[in-house]
Design a protein around this motif. Structure first.
Motif, PDB file in Angstrom:
ATOM      1  N   UNK A 413       0.837  -1.209   0.000  1.00 28.44           N
ATOM      2  CA  UNK A 413       0.000   0.000   0.000  1.00 28.44           C
ATOM      3  C   UNK A 413       0.868   1.254   0.000  1.00 28.44           C
ATOM      4  N   UNK A 414       1.934   1.234   0.782  1.00 30.72           N
ATOM      5  CA  UNK A 414       2.833   2.392   0.795  1.00 30.72           C
ATOM      6  C   UNK A 414       3.530   2.562  -0.551  1.00 30.72           C
ATOM      7  N   UNK A 415       3.991   1.457  -1.138  1.00 30.77           N
ATOM      8  CA  UNK A 415       4.680   1.530  -2.418  1.00 30.77           C
ATOM      9  C   UNK A 415       3.751   2.008  -3.522  1.00 30.77           C
ATOM     10  N   UNK A 416       2.528   1.503  -3.554  1.00 27.11           N
ATOM     11  CA  UNK A 416       1.573   1.938  -4.570  1.00 27.11           C
ATOM     12  C   UNK A 416       1.255   3.410  -4.427  1.00 27.11           C
ATOM     13  N   UNK A 417       1.091   3.870  -3.180  1.00 32.49           N
ATOM     14  CA  UNK A 417       0.807   5.292  -2.982  1.00 32.49           C
ATOM     15  C   UNK A 417       1.985   6.135  -3.444  1.00 32.49           C
ATOM     16  N   UNK A 418       3.196   5.680  -3.165  1.00 34.91           N
ATOM     17  CA  UNK A 418       4.373   6.395  -3.631  1.00 34.91           C
ATOM     18  C   UNK A 418       4.403   6.442  -5.155  1.00 34.91           C
ATOM     19  N   UNK A 419       4.042   5.331  -5.804  1.00 33.03           N
ATOM     20  CA  UNK A 419       3.997   5.317  -7.270  1.00 33.03           C
ATOM     21  C   UNK A 419       2.914   6.252  -7.808  1.00 33.03           C
ATOM     22  N   UNK A 420       1.758   6.247  -7.149  1.00 38.36           N
ATOM     23  CA  UNK A 420       0.658   7.098  -7.606  1.00 38.36           C
ATOM     24  C   UNK A 420       1.017   8.572  -7.450  1.00 38.36           C
TER      25      UNK A 420
END
Length: 859
Positions: A413-420
């Motif tokens: 979830x943290x990685x996806x938010x960083x990507x977004x």
């Protein structure tokens, strides 16, 4: 006594020693009585009657039958209301106490006085319940085998929860009716007076939503508390002790899932009370004297996007059947409780608008943002693979996830938010490893993958107002994420829900229906059915919903296999064959003296670079797992670029030889070594510049990842373009010389080459140009077609055999290799051609070195 005094006296009697104790006693007496006075009749119909809703759906075209869950929820509501369980102790409301006095006073009231009494009671019971005097504040009780199997204890606790739900529901209805009884009266003459009344209205509305949030908090506790004992009486009372222990554990997990859903409702109502201060009121310019209430985007209207029913039963029953045979009944009961709760609280939100609809025209702010159904983002493939695996192989939520899996979801979830947040629409892929590192995914599809029932957001409460706030922060303030209300771990879940519901028309599972849905409101204080047409958003049901989910699932599973497990043996075989033939080609060039000229050394360097690249990416990283993936991608991309630059050197040398009509074998060994050192310098200088720039960009910040890939891809493209220019010039010079020979009438019957030689030269030209590398990279850009890219990756593993055939198995190199090999096996067996040539050379050398004695004497 004045009417107002009579009303106050009766209200005081009803409130004696606790409002609900006396009122319930009065209701029981009226149920037994056949003749009722005006006061008793009004109180019975407006307070003692069934407080739950009976929703009925209609559309613009036809009547729709409610889904089975709704009917089951209505039956559950009837059971809760008409429960035969003994009520809790009256606490001072004995037959001869306050109850009898209240009944006596009720019989004296007229119709008008009865209506005034109901108004007083509605406001009083809501305030008492909010102050926690109507029900005890229960902690999250954990049921065990003792409490469940002891009938008296279980019935007592269940009775308390049932009556608590009844009281909370009555208090909720009373709070809504209180607002209907005592609305803000808009009588104004000028703008300052209007603004003063608007401030009063905002304060009242904020208090209304805050009170509902308090009641919702109480209701969430007691509604979820009903789940376990009701489920036990339905299905669990015949289980053995060992089965019951597991059954209780599973039911507690279902209860936690239900509380998570209800927590989102609580957060929404709390946010709604805080957003009222941003409401603005003004006079309607098109209708003088009329008022317009301008609500911001974040208002209670977003509550309609809360799901109408849970998907526990549809999604998890089959998954959990092996672990828990009664899983379907467990999830169905949770769905029924949620539906019962959802309908009640939705109508409280819609009803407040109907109270002021004759006085105020409501204008809601629209979110000025285009449809995002076709936007793409570059995200981490490990997270995408986790999302796809969760959808392809979902797990039963009743099972305890390993701690490692929980941490992996949070990190994802943290990685996806960083990507977004980075908003990288597309990152060029320069290698197969890079393809397995980043993937371009549709934004709306990614949002659905994250927040669907099997996704990584199961434990994050669904607060719609917070989600829209976070999404607006994300879109309207891209450089300032401090406005987020969610933490970094939950932000992707919050924003994805808002994106999916509001900005993804092709992905939304909600339909809008204007004035086509009818719901019965039991909030009116008169015994008259009140039906109102409202605007509602409801989820598509039954077969249409299943088809919709299947379409999204199919769209997701195309990201399933970045590596196909069934082809892994074939892949390993291809890699091994590739390495063997590349080593063989390099060995031939090192073994034969005739190939140690300048072009041979350049091609040898190219072969060594390609072999090292395969060993690093396909053996060291894929099999040993070192180094980390980003570093492996950098090494792989850098070696791809280096191999292209080696081809630049070879193609330029070919062009130079043709232009100056100087064959490579005419160079002396010292001159070859000097030129090769100069070629190495020319190769490594641009390669080092590009690699340093790419590494500096990628290691400086993740935001520059796309820039580093663009630098490497640009270097590869320029290198291939240079090769094509050199090969094109060579072809042009050949055609020009051939045309000149024809003009000089120089005719030769010999063909330039055979068809086989033409084929070999064509394949060599493609290899030397580097077009194959560009084609491979181009296929890697075809994101979302994992299998096709994988097949292209396998096809690149046959480069070793192709290079061996084209550069070793030809009419020049193969005979030399054959003869040298034969000599190595049998030095005395010299081939005929070589023997003649060697004898002639020996005789010539002897004649040159011998001096005639006759000549010397004559001199």
């Amino acid at each position: 006594m004045q009417p107002a005094g009579v009303i106050a006296t009766v209200a005081a009697l009803l409130a004696a020693n606790g409002t609900y104790s006396v009122l319930e006693c009065v209701c029981r007496h009226m149920d037994k009585s056949s003749e009722l006075s005006a006061g008793e009749y009004v109180l019975q119909r407006c307070y003692c009657h069934h407080p739950f809703l009976s929703p009925a759906f209609t559309t613009c075209e036809r009547l729709e039958q409610p889904p089975p869950t709704w009917s089951a929820a209505q039956r559950l509501a009837d059971r809760i209301w008409d429960s035969g369980l003994p009520p809790p102790p009256a606490g001072g409301a004995e037959e001869g106490g306050g109850c009898a006095g209240a009944l006596a006073q009720l019989r004296r009231l007229t119709w008008d006085e009865s209506v005034e009494l109901i108004e007083e009671v509605d406001c009083r019971i809501a305030d008492d319940c909010i102050d926690s005097r109507c029900v005890p504040r229960l902690n999250n009780m954990v049921w065990n085998m003792t409490t469940l199997q002891t009938d008296d204890l279980r019935h007592h606790i269940l009775s308390q929860s049932v009556h608590a739900v009844q009281r909370i529901t009555r208090a909720t209805i009373g709070r809504v009716n209180c607002e209907w009884w005592r609305p803000v009266q808009f009588e104004w003459r000028d703008k300052p007076e209007l603004q003063a009344q608007a401030a009063v209205y905002r304060e009242r509305l904020s208090s209304y939503w805050w009170d509902l949030a308090q009641l919702l908090s109480l209701g969430a506790t007691h509604f979820s508390q009903l789940l376990v004992p009701i489920a036990f009486e339905r299905m669990g009372n015949h289980a053995s002790d060992q089965q019951l222990h597991g059954w209780i554990k599973d039911m507690e997990r279902v209860k936690d899932m239900l509380r998570t859903k209800l927590t989102g409702w609580l957060q929404d109502l709390q946010f709604a009370s805080k957003q009222v201060e941003h409401y603005e009121m003004e006079e309607d310019k098109d209708g003088p004297g009329d008022l317009i209430l301008r609500r911001p985007l974040l208002s209670e209207r977003l509550l309609r996007y809360q799901p109408w029913s849970l998907s526990f039963d549809d999604d998890f029953s089959a998954l959990c059947k092996e672990r828990q045979p009664e899983a379907s009944q467990m999830f169905s009961l949770a769905d029924e409780l949620y539906v019962l709760y959802r309908v009640s609280w939705y109508t409280t939100a819609e009803y407040i608008d109907s109270v002021y609809e004759d006085d105020i025209k409501i204008a809601d702010e629209e979110w000025q943002l285009e449809d995002r159904s076709h936007d793409t983002l570059s995200v981490d493939t490990d997270c995408v693979q986790l999302l796809v695996n969760a959808l392809d192989h979902p797990t039963c939520p009743l099972e305890d996830l390993p701690l490692e899996a929980v941490k992996q979801r949070e990190q994802c979830r943290e990685q996806l938010w960083d990507d977004v947040v980075q908003r990288s629409p597309h990152i060029p892929v320069t290698s197969y490893l890079a393809y397995t590192q980043r993937v371009n995914v549709n934004l709306c599809l990614l949002a659905w993958m994250a927040v669907n029932s099997y996704g990584i957001c199961q434990d994050v409460p669904f607060s719609m107002i917070q989600s829209v706030h976070d999404a607006r922060c994300y879109f309207d303030s891209p450089d300032d994420q401090s406005c987020l209300q969610s933490n970094a771990t939950d932000a992707i879940c919050s924003v994805s829900r808002a994106i999916l519901l509001l900005k993804c028309r092709d992905f939304s599972s909600f339909k809008a229906s204007d004035n086509c849905t009818h719901l019965y409101y039991p909030f009116q204080s008169f015994p008259v059915a009140f039906t109102k047409s409202i605007r509602i958003l409801y989820q598509k049901l039954t077969e249409e919903t299943l088809n919709y989910k299947n379409s999204l699932t199919n769209a997701t599973l195309k990201y399933k296999d970045f590596k196909i497990d069934s082809l892994k043996p074939l892949e390993m075989s291809f890699i091994l064959v590739n390495i063997i033939f590349r080593f063989s080609t390099a060995g031939v060039y090192m073994y034969l003296p005739q190939l140690r000229n300048l072009p041979g050394k350049i091609l040898l360097s190219f072969q060594i670079t390609c072999t090292v690249q395969i060993l690093c990416s396909e053996v060291v990283y894929r099999m040993a797992g070192v180094p980390d993936l980003p570093t492996a991608v950098l090494i792989d991309s850098a070696l791809t670029l280096l191999s292209c630059i080696w081809l630049n050197s070879f193609c330029y040398h070919m062009y130079s030889c043709v232009r100056h009509l100087r064959l490579p074998n005419q160079l002396l060994p010292a001159e070859v070594s000097q030129l090769f050192r100069r070629e190495m310098l020319c190769v490594f200088i641009p390669w080092s510049i590009v690699c340093v720039a790419a590494v500096a960009l990628e290691k400086t910040s993740k935001h520059y990842l796309i820039h580093s890939r663009i630098v490497v891809l640009a270097g590869i493209s320029v290198s291939v373009a240079f090769n094509l220019v050199c090969l094109g010039l060579i072809g042009y010079m050949y055609l020009r010389n051939r045309c000149s020979m024809r003009q000089l009438e120089i005719v030769d019957n010999k063909k330039f080459a055979s068809k086989k030689q033409y084929l070999f030269m064509s394949v060599k030209a493609i290899i030397l140009s580097g077009i194959g590398i560009i084609i491979r990279i181009g296929f890697h850009q075809a994101q979302g077609i994992a299998q096709l890219v994988y097949y292209i990756h396998l096809a690149t593993m046959v480069q070793g055999p192709v290079l061996f055939v084209c550069f070793v198995c030809n009419g020049t190199t193969l005979p030399l290799l054959k003869n040298r090999t034969l000599l190595w096996w049998d030095p005395t067996n010299i081939p005929a051609g070589l023997e003649l040539c060697s004898a002639a050379e020996r005789n010539l050398a002897r004649r040159n070195n011998e001096q005639s004695p006759f000549s010397e004497s004559s001199l």
